[in-house]
Design an enzyme around this catalytic site. Structure first.
Site, PDB file in Angstrom:
ATOM      1  N   GLN A 119       0.683  -1.055  -0.198  1.00  0.00           N
ATOM      2  CA  GLN A 119       0.154   0.082   0.012  1.00  0.00           C
ATOM      3  C   GLN A 119       0.719   1.171  -0.199  1.00  0.00           C
ATOM      4  O   GLN A 119       2.023   1.081   0.256  1.00  0.00           O
ATOM      5  CB  GLN A 119      -0.765  -0.028   1.294  1.00  0.00           C
ATOM      6  CG  GLN A 119      -1.660  -1.133   1.575  1.00  0.00           C
ATOM      7  CD  GLN A 119      -2.948  -1.387   1.041  1.00  0.00           C
ATOM      8  OE1 GLN A 119      -3.533  -0.190   1.047  1.00  0.00           O
ATOM      9  NE2 GLN A 119      -3.406  -2.453   0.295  1.00  0.00           N
TER      10      GLN A 119
ATOM     11  N   LYS B 257       0.520   6.660   6.974  1.00  0.00           N
ATOM     12  CA  LYS B 257      -0.619   6.025   6.159  1.00  0.00           C
ATOM     13  C   LYS B 257      -1.817   7.105   6.092  1.00  0.00           C
ATOM     14  O   LYS B 257      -2.186   7.422   7.170  1.00  0.00           O
ATOM     15  CB  LYS B 257      -1.091   4.744   6.794  1.00  0.00           C
ATOM     16  CG  LYS B 257       0.192   3.698   6.694  1.00  0.00           C
ATOM     17  CD  LYS B 257      -0.320   2.310   6.980  1.00  0.00           C
ATOM     18  CE  LYS B 257       1.081   1.470   7.047  1.00  0.00           C
ATOM     19  NZ  LYS B 257       0.651  -0.128   7.326  1.00  0.00           N
TER      20      LYS B 257
ATOM     21  N   GLU C 169      -7.242  -0.619   3.992  1.00  0.00           N
ATOM     22  CA  GLU C 169      -6.440  -0.464   5.056  1.00  0.00           C
ATOM     23  C   GLU C 169      -6.781   1.061   5.623  1.00  0.00           C
ATOM     24  O   GLU C 169      -7.149   1.979   5.152  1.00  0.00           O
ATOM     25  CB  GLU C 169      -4.843   0.106   4.462  1.00  0.00           C
ATOM     26  CG  GLU C 169      -4.330  -1.159   3.562  1.00  0.00           C
ATOM     27  CD  GLU C 169      -3.421  -1.964   4.496  1.00  0.00           C
ATOM     28  OE1 GLU C 169      -2.749  -1.304   5.560  1.00  0.00           O
ATOM     29  OE2 GLU C 169      -2.945  -3.134   4.052  1.00  0.00           O
TER      30      GLU C 169
ATOM     31  N   ALA D 156       3.396   6.752  12.338  1.00  0.00           N
ATOM     32  CA  ALA D 156       4.223   6.012  13.213  1.00  0.00           C
ATOM     33  C   ALA D 156       5.645   6.328  13.235  1.00  0.00           C
ATOM     34  O   ALA D 156       6.258   6.438  12.243  1.00  0.00           O
ATOM     35  CB  ALA D 156       3.730   4.335  12.466  1.00  0.00           C
ATOM     36  N   ALA D 157       6.311   6.400  14.426  1.00  0.00           N
ATOM     37  CA  ALA D 157       7.635   6.706  14.812  1.00  0.00           C
ATOM     38  C   ALA D 157       8.392   5.642  13.821  1.00  0.00           C
ATOM     39  O   ALA D 157       8.136   4.385  13.853  1.00  0.00           O
ATOM     40  CB  ALA D 157       7.931   6.446  16.160  1.00  0.00           C
ATOM     41  N   PHE D 158       9.430   5.991  13.151  1.00  0.00           N
ATOM     42  CA  PHE D 158      10.214   5.357  12.400  1.00  0.00           C
ATOM     43  C   PHE D 158      10.917   4.374  13.199  1.00  0.00           C
ATOM     44  O   PHE D 158      11.481   4.713  14.252  1.00  0.00           O
ATOM     45  CB  PHE D 158      11.040   6.226  11.471  1.00  0.00           C
ATOM     46  CG  PHE D 158      11.133   5.738   9.949  1.00  0.00           C
ATOM     47  CD1 PHE D 158       9.875   5.883   9.359  1.00  0.00           C
ATOM     48  CD2 PHE D 158      12.036   5.191   9.427  1.00  0.00           C
ATOM     49  CE1 PHE D 158       9.908   5.560   8.087  1.00  0.00           C
ATOM     50  CE2 PHE D 158      12.082   4.685   8.209  1.00  0.00           C
ATOM     51  CZ  PHE D 158      11.253   4.967   7.305  1.00  0.00           C
ATOM     52  N   LEU D 159      11.258   3.329  12.643  1.00  0.00           N
ATOM     53  CA  LEU D 159      11.921   2.121  13.254  1.00  0.00           C
ATOM     54  C   LEU D 159      13.651   2.534  13.113  1.00  0.00           C
ATOM     55  O   LEU D 159      13.838   3.467  12.252  1.00  0.00           O
ATOM     56  CB  LEU D 159      11.819   0.977  12.718  1.00  0.00           C
ATOM     57  CG  LEU D 159      10.479   0.274  12.803  1.00  0.00           C
ATOM     58  CD1 LEU D 159      10.168  -0.853  11.959  1.00  0.00           C
ATOM     59  CD2 LEU D 159      10.427  -0.398  14.250  1.00  0.00           C
TER      60      LEU D 159
ATOM     61  N   ASP E 175      -4.532 -10.271   8.944  1.00  0.00           N
ATOM     62  CA  ASP E 175      -3.375  -9.952   8.006  1.00  0.00           C
ATOM     63  C   ASP E 175      -2.157 -10.168   8.635  1.00  0.00           C
ATOM     64  O   ASP E 175      -1.140  -9.295   8.447  1.00  0.00           O
ATOM     65  CB  ASP E 175      -3.561  -8.553   7.522  1.00  0.00           C
ATOM     66  CG  ASP E 175      -2.950  -8.276   6.179  1.00  0.00           C
ATOM     67  OD1 ASP E 175      -2.576  -9.158   5.310  1.00  0.00           O
ATOM     68  OD2 ASP E 175      -2.497  -7.126   5.874  1.00  0.00           O
TER      69      ASP E 175
HETATM   70  N1  LIG Z   1       7.385   2.547  11.850  1.00  0.00           N
HETATM   71  C1  LIG Z   1       7.996   1.960  10.730  1.00  0.00           C
HETATM   72  N2  LIG Z   1       9.193   2.729  10.652  1.00  0.00           N
HETATM   73  C2  LIG Z   1      10.224   2.007   9.469  1.00  0.00           C
HETATM   74  N3  LIG Z   1       9.682   0.978   8.903  1.00  0.00           N
HETATM   75  C3  LIG Z   1       8.350   0.525   9.079  1.00  0.00           C
HETATM   76  C4  LIG Z   1       7.637   1.101   9.829  1.00  0.00           C
HETATM   77  N4  LIG Z   1       6.482   0.034  10.086  1.00  0.00           N
HETATM   78  C5  LIG Z   1       6.604  -0.735   9.016  1.00  0.00           C
HETATM   79  N5  LIG Z   1       7.903  -0.632   8.509  1.00  0.00           N
HETATM   80  C6  LIG Z   1       8.225  -1.268   7.141  1.00  0.00           C
HETATM   81  O1  LIG Z   1       7.645  -1.219   6.209  1.00  0.00           O
HETATM   82  C7  LIG Z   1       7.173  -2.269   5.743  1.00  0.00           C
HETATM   83  C8  LIG Z   1       5.595  -2.480   5.177  1.00  0.00           C
HETATM   84  O2  LIG Z   1       5.059  -1.840   6.241  1.00  0.00           O
HETATM   85  P1  LIG Z   1       3.469  -2.238   6.447  1.00  0.00           P
HETATM   86  O3  LIG Z   1       3.572  -3.545   6.579  1.00  0.00           O
HETATM   87  O4  LIG Z   1       2.906  -1.539   7.283  1.00  0.00           O
HETATM   88  O5  LIG Z   1       2.825  -1.549   5.144  1.00  0.00           O
HETATM   89  P2  LIG Z   1       1.817  -2.575   4.108  1.00  0.00           P
HETATM   90  O6  LIG Z   1       1.776  -1.909   2.916  1.00  0.00           O
HETATM   91  O7  LIG Z   1       0.604  -2.932   4.800  1.00  0.00           O
HETATM   92  O8  LIG Z   1       2.674  -3.882   3.800  1.00  0.00           O
HETATM   93  P3  LIG Z   1       2.181  -5.370   3.206  1.00  0.00           P
HETATM   94  O9  LIG Z   1       1.520  -5.265   2.039  1.00  0.00           O
HETATM   95  O10 LIG Z   1       3.465  -6.076   3.232  1.00  0.00           O
HETATM   96  O11 LIG Z   1       1.396  -5.698   4.531  1.00  0.00           O
HETATM   97  C9  LIG Z   1       7.306  -3.516   6.788  1.00  0.00           C
HETATM   98  O12 LIG Z   1       7.485  -4.757   6.513  1.00  0.00           O
HETATM   99  C10 LIG Z   1       8.432  -2.705   7.709  1.00  0.00           C
HETATM  100  O13 LIG Z   1       9.669  -3.327   7.358  1.00  0.00           O
HETATM  101 MN   LIG Z   2      -0.166  -4.681   5.397  1.00  0.00          MN
END
Ligand SMILES: Nc1ncnc2c1ncn2[C@@H]1O[C@H](COP(=O)(O)OP(=O)(O)OP(=O)(O)O)[C@@H](O)[C@H]1O
Ligand SMILES: [Mn+2]
Length: 785
Positions: A479, A495, A516, A598-601, A667
C-alpha cells in the site's frame, strides 16, 4: 492468439509477478492468430502461420476459418509432415474450422479438412462459454486433449486473474466454469464411428482396437468450496489423458481405414504410446503451471511444502481444541450472531450524524450484558496455584505442557540481562540526541519501551506537531505509505485516511482485500500498550494540510501524481504495487487529510531486522487452506521448530493472537524482530491497517494459535482478567487512551464494544483448554491439548 501489448483480460501471471497491476494494460493493440504444429521434438519447420486479425473484438473467427485452416493443412502441415519422414498421428481439437466448410450441424457437416480427426466429439452436445461477458459462443464439448486443456486453462486463468487483492479481471461465467467437460459417458453410448456417419467398425476389416482402459466415470467433482485437491487434479488429468488416447486411437483407425493422408505402418501400440505420452507431457505441464500459480504470495516455509497436498479440515480431528471450542462457541452464540450478521450485511452502516450520537444510543446487546457476570474465578484459582500444584493438575489431566505459563523467567530478565540497542551498539545517549534517537537507543531485548517511558508521549507529541520538511514514498509493502521527515532527523511512516471510520470490511472481501485503515494503526498502538506488550511503535493521528504539508514537500514521481479532482479536492495516488492510480487516489477535503504517523524504526545500520514467516499465516489464496487449518496437531509441529521450541517466542505469538483477535486483524503474514537481540526477543507488532474492520463479527480463527496450543502467557491472562472484571473495561480504557489523539475519536464506537466481548471470548477459550484436559480420560489420542 497473441495481443501486441498483452491481454488485459486473459493473462498468465507468475507467482513472482502477482504484485503487478493487471489492469495496467489499457490497450491490447493488434491481435495475431498463430497457427502452428508441434511434436515431441518441438515445432515443425515451415508450419508457422501468422495471421493479423481483421478485428479486435475477441472473436477470432473473422480471422481464422475453414479456408485458412485447410490452406495451412495443404500448403504447410502436410509438406512439413512429409519432411519428417516418419509416421505421424495428428491430434486436433473440435473447433468448427477443423472441419470444412464450417457448419453448425455437427452430424451432417462434411469433413473435407481432416476427415476423421474429430473422433467422437461431434456426437456430444454443444456447450456454452462466455466471452468477455457479452457474447455467447457455442462450441462442442471437449473430449480431445486440446479442448480438455483449454478448459483447464480457463479454470486456472480465472483463478489467477484474481489478484492477491481478489479482483477478478474478466467477466467469468461461474455456471460454465463449474461445469466440467463432460465425461466419456456420452461417448460411451455413441457408436464408434467417424463424424461423417461412417461406422468405424465397418471401415476396418481387421479386428477392432482393444478398448483403452479408462478412468471410472466421476460421479461428482467439487470446485469451490472445498478447494480442488491435487488428487482431484490428478484424477481429472488422467481422465483427460485417457480420453485423448482413445480419440487418437479412433482417429488413427479412421485414417487407416480410408487410406487417407496419414497412411502408414506405425503399429497401433506405438500410436497409442505416442498419444498417451503427448497427453502426459501436456498434463504435467498443466500441473506445473497450476502449482506455480497457486503458491502463496511470498516465499516458502519449512513447515509447509509449497505444493503440499491440501487436506480438508476434519471438524472432529483429534487434538483440535480449536475446533471443539469453535463448535461450542458457535452453539452458544448462535442467536447473538444472527443479529450481528444483519448489522454486518450493510457494507457501510448508516452512519450516525456524529459519533457522539452513536454513543448516546442505548447499547444494543444490553440483554446479554445484563446476564450474570462470569468473573472466571476458576482461571483465577488456577493462576493462584503454585508451580507444584499446577504440576499436579497437569499430571492429573495428563497434559504434556501447561496451559498457562509464567514466561520462562523473562519478567525478571527485563531488569537484569535486558540489553538495549544503545548498550549493544555502544552508542551513548548524548545531551543533544533527538527524541527519536533516544527512543531507538533505549529499545531493549524484551520491549520497545518501558511501561513508564516518557519518550513515547514526547515522540507522539513531536510527530503530531512538528513541521513537515520533506515527504517521499516508502518502498516495500503493497500500500501507499509516505516517509515524513521533520526537523532533527525525526521521521514517521504516514498512512493516509482512505475511508470513514464507519466503513466496515465488505462482506465479500477477503482479509487480504480489506481496506487499510489509518485509524486502525493508531488504535493498535494504544491497544498494544494497554495490554502491556509494548511491541508496537508509537503512532499518532494528525490532520494535514495537503497543499502545504504534502504537495509542497514532495518531489519527483510522487509530486507528479498530485491532481485536482472534479469536486475540486486535492488528490494524489503515488506509485505502488496496488491502488496507486487515479481511481484509488487519496483525496483531501478540499485539501485537509487525516493520516496515521508511526515513529520510524531504527535504521538497518543501527538495528537490522529479521523477517519471519508467521506459522499461523493464512493462505492468501481464496480457495486454499493453510496448513494450520488442516493439520490436527499443528501446534506440536511448531513447538519442535526453533525458535518456537524454547524461550519466549511461542508465547509472544499467543500475545500477538490476543492483540489481533481483539481488533479482528487477519493480516498477520510475517513478523519482524531485531537481529541484534538474537532469537530470545519480542516480535514487533507492525502493520495493523487491516484491523478494526468488522465490529459485529468475532473471528475465532485468529485465536487458533492459542486454542490449538492451549497456551497463554500468565501476565497476558491476568491483564485480560483485570479488564474483564473491571472497574475499567478494555473498551473504556482504549477509548480514554485514544481520546488524547489529535484525530479523536479514533474508533467507531462498536469497535470498543467488540473489545469487551472479545476479551470474554478469549477467557472462555482458555477455560475450555483447562477443562478439556479434564475430559481427556474419556477421549483417546488427545494428549496434546
Ligand atoms: N514504523 C516504521 N518505520 C520504519 N519502517 C517500517 C515501519 N513500519 C513498518 N515498516 C516497514 O515497512 C514495511 C511495510 O509496512 P507495512 O507492513 O505497515 O505496510 P503494508 O503496505 O501494509 O505492507 P504489506 O502489504 O506487506 O502488509 C514493513 O514490513 C516494515 O519493514
Ligand atoms: Mn499490510
Amino acid at each position: 492468439m497473441v495481443y501486441q501489448n498483452g491481454s488485459s483480460i486473459r493473462r498468465w501471471v507468475h507467482d513472482t509477478d502477482l504484485k503487478s497491476n493487471p489492469t495496467k494494460i489499457k490497450s491490447e493493440g493488434s491481435r495475431f492468430t498463430i497457427l502452428h504444429a508441434g511434436c515431441s521434438t518441438g515445432f515443425l519447420d515451415g508450419c508457422n502461420n501468422f495471421l493479423n486479425s481483421k478485428n479486435n473484438d475477441r472473436d477470432y473467427h473473422e480471422t481464422m476459418d475453414g479456408t485458412n485452416f485447410q490452406n495451412w493443412v495443404v500448403n504447410q502441415l502436410i509438406p512439413a509432415l512429409g519432411k519428417l519422414n516418419q509416421k505421424c498421428v495428428v491430434v486436433l481439437d473440435t473447433v468448427s474450422y477443423h472441419s470444412y466448410p464450417p457448419s453448425n450441424n455437427l452430424e451432417t457437416r462434411p469433413t473435407l479438412g481432416l476427415p476423421c480427426a474429430r473422433g467422437a466429439a461431434a456426437h456430444q452436445s454443444p456447450k456454452t462459454f462466455h466471452h468477455n461477458g457479452t457474447t455467447t459462443h457455442p462450441k462442442t464439448v471437449a473430449n480431445s486433449l486440446i479442448l480438455a486443456r483449454k478448459y483447464q486453462l480457463r479454470q486456472l486463468s480465472h483463478d489467477e486473474r484474481t489478484t492477491p487483492e481478489g479482483y477478478i479481471h474478466e467477466h467469468y461465467s461461474p455456471k460454465s466454469a463449474r461445469k466440467l467437460p463432460k465425461s466419456r459417458s456420452v461417448d460411451e453410448e455413441a457408436p464408434r464411428r467417424c463424424p461423417d456417419g461412417t461406422d468405424l467398425e465397418s471401415l476396418s476389416p481387421r479386428s477392432p482396437v482393444p478398448p483403452v482402459p479408462r478412468a471410472p466415470p466421476r460421479t461428482k467433482l467439487k470446485f469451490s468450496p472445498p478447494p480442488e485437491s491435487a488428487a482431484d487434479r490428478a484424477d481429472k488429468g488422467s481422465e483427460g489423458a485417457t480420453r485423448v488416447s482413445t480419440d487418437s486411437t479412433e482417429t488413427v483407425e479412421c485414417v487407416r481405414a480410408r487410406g487417407n493422408m496419414f497412411r502408414g505402418g506405425m503399429k497401433l501400440k506405438e500410436r497409442f504410446i505416442l498419444g498417451a505420452s503427448v497427453a502426459a507431457v501436456l498434463f504435467t505441464f498443466l500441473l506445473v503451471v497450476d502449482i506455480q500459480m497457486d503458491l502463496g504470495m511470498s516465499g516458502h516455509h519449512r513447515l509447509v511444502p509449497s505444493h503440499g497436498r491440501v487436506k480438508y479440515v476434519q471438524e472432529d480431528a483429534a487434538g483440535s481444541a480449536y475446533n471443539s471450542f469453535r463448535k461450542r462457541f458457535l452453539q452458544k452464540t448462535h442467536s447473538a450472531s444472527s443479529t450481528n450478521a444483519s448489522k454486518e450485511s450493510l457494507p457501510i452502516e448508516p452512519a450516525p450524524n456524529t459519533l457522539k450520537d452513536l454513543s448516546e444510543k442505548p447499547a444494543s446487546p444490553g440483554k446479554e450484558a445484563k446476564e450474570k457476570h462470569d468473573d472466571f474465578g476458576d482461571l483465577m484459582d488456577y493462576i493462584m496455584l503454585d508451580s507444584a500444584e499446577r504440576e499436579k493438575h497437569r499430571v492429573e489431566i495428563d497434559r504434556v505442557h501447561p496451559v498457562i505459563q509464567k514466561s520462562p523467567g523473562w519478567e525478571s530478565l527485563k531488569v537484569v540481562g535486558n540489553p538495549t540497542i544503545g548498550e549493544l551498539r555502544k552508542i551513548a545517549v548524548r545531551e543533544n540526541s533527538t527524541v527519536l534517537e533516544k527512543f531507538h537507543l533505549q529499545i531493549s531485548q524484551h520491549e520497545l519501551y518501558p511501561a513508564d517511558s516518557e519518550l513515547v508521549d514526547l515522540l507522539i507529541h513531536e510527530m503530531a506537531t512538528e513541521p513537515i520538511v520533506h515527504v517521499s514514498q516508502k518502498t516495500g509493502g503493497t500500500q501507499l505509505k509516505l516517509v515524513i521527515d521533520y526537523p532533527n532527523s525525526l521521521q514517521a511512516l504516514f498512512k493516509p485516511m482512505r475511508f470513514p471510520r464507519e466503513q466496515q470490511t465488505l462482506p465479500n472481501h477477503f482479509y487480504f482485500t480489506d481496506f487499510e485503515r489509518h485509524n486502525a494503526e493508531i488504535a493498535a498502538f494504544h491497544l498494544d500498550r494497554l495490554l502491556g506488550f509494548r511491541r508496537a511503535m508509537p503512532v499518532t493521528g494528525r490532520l494535514l494540510n495537503m497543499t502545504t504539508e504534502l504537495y509542497q514537500k514532495a518531489e519527483g514521481d510522487l509530486l507528479k501524481t498530485f491532481f485536482v479532482s472534479p469536486s475540486d479536492n486535492l488528490c494524489f495516488h503515488g506509485k505502488c504495487t496496488y491502488y496507486c492510480d487515479t481511481s484509488h487516489a487519496i483525496c483531501g477535503t478540499p485539501d485537509s487529510l487525516e493520516g496515521s504517523f508511526a515513529a520510524f524504526l531504527p535504521s538497518n545500520e543501527i538495528a537490522a531486522r529479521k523477517v519471519w514467516r508467521h506459522p499461523w499465516r493464512r493462505s492468501y489464496h481464496k480457495r486454499r487452506k493453510a496448513q494450520w487449518e488442516t493439520e490436527d496437531n499443528y501446534c506440536s509441529l511448531v513447538r519442535e521448530i526453533p525458535p518456537y521450541d524454547q524461550g519466549r517466542r511461542l508465547y509472544d505469538l499467543m500475545d500477538m493472537a490476543v492483540l489481533d483477535f481483539l481488533m479482528g486483524n487477519m493480516d498477520r503474514h510475517h513478523y519482524e524482530t531485531f537481529r541484534l537481540f538474537g532469537n530470545d526477543t519480542f516480535p514487533l507488532h507492525l502493520d495493523h491497517g487491516r484491523g478494526f474492520g468488522r465490529p459485529f463479527h468475532d473471528e475465532l480463527s485468529i485465536l487458533a494459535p492459542i486454542l490449538q496450543c492451549c497456551m497463554l502467557r500468565q501476565s497476558t491472562l491476568q491483564t485480560l482478567m483485570a479488564f474483564h472484571n473491571g472497574p475499567t473495561k478494555l473498551g473504556e480504557a482504549l477509548s480514554q487512551s485514544l481520546a488524547k489523539d489529535p484525530v479523536a475519536p479514533v474508533l467507531w464506537e462498536p469497535h470498543l464494544e467488540a473489545l469487551d466481548r472479545r476479551v470474554e471470548i478469549i477467557l472462555r477459550g482458555i477455560r475450555d483448554c483447562l477443562q478439556k484436559g479434564e475430559d481427556l480420560g474419556s477421549e483417546t489420542g488427545d494428549e496434546d491439548t
